[in-house]
Enzyme design. Structure first.
Site, PDB file in Angstrom:
ATOM      1  N   GLU A   1       0.801  -1.213   0.000  1.00 27.24           N
ATOM      2  CA  GLU A   1       0.000   0.000   0.000  1.00 27.24           C
ATOM      3  C   GLU A   1       0.842   1.275   0.000  1.00 27.24           C
ATOM      4  O   GLU A   1       0.312   2.369  -0.196  1.00 27.24           O
ATOM      5  CB  GLU A   1      -0.935   0.014   1.218  1.00 27.24           C
ATOM      6  CG  GLU A   1      -2.064  -1.005   1.142  1.00 27.24           C
ATOM      7  CD  GLU A   1      -3.016  -0.758  -0.010  1.00 27.24           C
ATOM      8  OE1 GLU A   1      -3.147   0.404  -0.445  1.00 27.24           O
ATOM      9  OE2 GLU A   1      -3.610  -1.735  -0.514  1.00 27.24           O
TER      10      GLU A   1
ATOM     11  N   GLU B   1       8.931 -22.013   7.264  1.00 28.12           N
ATOM     12  CA  GLU B   1       9.350 -21.159   8.379  1.00 28.12           C
ATOM     13  C   GLU B   1      10.257 -21.853   9.375  1.00 28.12           C
ATOM     14  O   GLU B   1      10.749 -21.230  10.322  1.00 28.12           O
ATOM     15  CB  GLU B   1       8.120 -20.656   9.127  1.00 28.12           C
ATOM     16  CG  GLU B   1       7.347 -21.764   9.825  1.00 28.12           C
ATOM     17  CD  GLU B   1       6.089 -21.249  10.517  1.00 28.12           C
ATOM     18  OE1 GLU B   1       6.089 -21.203  11.751  1.00 28.12           O
ATOM     19  OE2 GLU B   1       5.137 -20.897   9.808  1.00 28.12           O
TER      20      GLU B   1
END
Length: 300
Positions: free
Chosen positions: A82, A113
């Site tokens: 954004e 992960e």
């Protein structure tokens, strides 16, 4: 052990969750979500320190990286993507590094992960420098991927920041600054996409928005570096210029046409009655701060 983490404990208010009516669950979730802002408030001093470092980084040509796995990685992506439309920043200025790569945003990549080396390798591909800031995000505070990234950041001399939902988290041991927003047990035990994720999104909102404001991306409370790349954003640009410069909508649109819909110079042009070329020079001299550019031109 996971069972020792606050985020993994049972919430005593939701022990009968599977038997509760929808309305009661809604009320409980709403009550629990109200706790998030207060939990974030306790960490404001730490968040302030991080923002100061991010501002310093941006002023020195550095970048901001969000590193995480699963929900934490996705929140980093949401905030980073954004920034270009909101602040006209280059895509590389705020980046997200996610375990499993960008494809893991939509489909979980199992096991991505679990290895520190993966976090190290993924971050090393971004040509990290000592001017950069790396925010490692992990609700549990113990994700190996994030630990590997933070270790690498410290080796390079970049600023390492931990963002967790448990106090005295493991990732904080590898950070220069730690933000530990303890939101407590989730109503669905261990589902940290709930309160913990909400808290982390709030923190990232603060870091990116305030840092951008402090490097000249706002005038008053207007987003004056908005990238008017579609109809909605062009209309927003017109409204911002009209309100900020106190002129009619039509005048704002006419000046924006001249600036190729760049809001900053349009505002300064109207408020100083100067040419586009003069305004561009003034904005460059003021490091992009609108108020300073206006003052500089009015003194001439």
């Amino acid at each position: 052990m996971l069972t020792k983490l606050t985020t993994e404990r049972q919430n005593q208010k939701s022990l009968q969750l599977d038997q509760m009516p929808v309305r009661e669950i809604l009320q409980l979730m709403n009550e629990e979500d109200r706790l998030v802002a207060d939990a974030v408030a306790k960490e404001l001093p730490s968040i302030e320190q991080v923002i100061e470092k991010v501002c310093e980084s941006f002023q020195n040509g550095g970048r901001l990286f969000y590193v995480g796995a699963g929900t934490s990685g996705r929140i980093g992506i949401l905030d980073s993507v954004e920034c270009p439309p909101t602040f006209s920043t280059p895509p590389e200025q705020v980046q997200a590094v996610m375990a499993g790569g960008q494809q893991a945003f939509l489909v979980a990549v199992e096991g991505a992960e679990d290895q520190e080396v993966n976090g190290r390798n993924d971050l090393s591909q971004r040509n990290l420098t000592e001017n950069d800031v790396v925010v490692g995000i992990a609700a549990s505070g113990r994700t190996p991927y994030v630990i590997g990234a933070l270790k690498f950041a410290k080796e390079i001399g970049a600023t390492a920041v931990s963002l967790a939902s448990n106090q005295k988290s493991e990732i904080s041991q590898y950070a220069d600054y730690s933000i530990e927003v303890e939101t407590g047990p989730e109503i669905l035990t261990g589902s940290t996409r709930l309160k913990a994720a909400t808290a982390h999104k709030m923190v990232l909102n603060m870091i990116s928005t305030i840092s951008m404001v402090k490097v000249g991306k706002a005038y008053k409370n207007y987003m004056v570096d908005v990238k008017a790349s579609n109809h909605k954003l062009r209309e927003r640009a017109k409204s911002i210029v009209a309100e900020a410069a106190d002129v009619r909508y039509e005048e704002a649109e006419a000046v924006l046409q001249e600036t190729e819909f760049q809001v900053k110079p349009a505002i300064v042009m109207i408020m100083t009655n100067q040419t586009y070329e003069s305004v561009k020079l003034a904005l460059k001299a003021s490091n992009g701060f609108v108020k300073e550019a206006i003052q500089q031109l009015l003194k001439q």
